[in-house]
Design a protein around this motif. Structure first.
Motif: not given
Length: 86
Positions: A6-7, A9-11, A13, A54
């Protein structure tokens, strides 16, 4: 099957989603909310703590319904914070 990392940003979010769900749950127990959404308490705990950053769409939709949240509100509050143009 190998998952793509995960990026950041994904983490981030996922952490925002977890905080929002935890706040919306309020005094209700994790077990109560998870049962209302048709999930295990362990799944909810992982989402709330960011260990599952996610979750599947239908999982989020079920939690939103159990907590009385709109999907539009969740998306708006979990979307990346954009920086103003310089």
């Amino acid at each position: 099957m190998v998952r793509t990392p995960l990026t950041p940003e994904e983490r981030e979010r996922g952490e925002r989603l977890g905080r929002l769900l935890r706040e919306a749950r309020g005094d209700r127990s994790m077990v109560e909310v998870a049962a209302a959404a048709g999930l295990s308490a362990e799944t909810l705990r992982k989402i709330e703590t960011g260990r599952a950053p996610t979750p599947a769409f239908f999982t989020v939709a079920a939690l939103a319904a159990a907590l009385g949240l709109s999907m539009d509100d969740l998306v708006a509050r979990c979307a990346p914070v954009s920086m103003p143009a310089a």
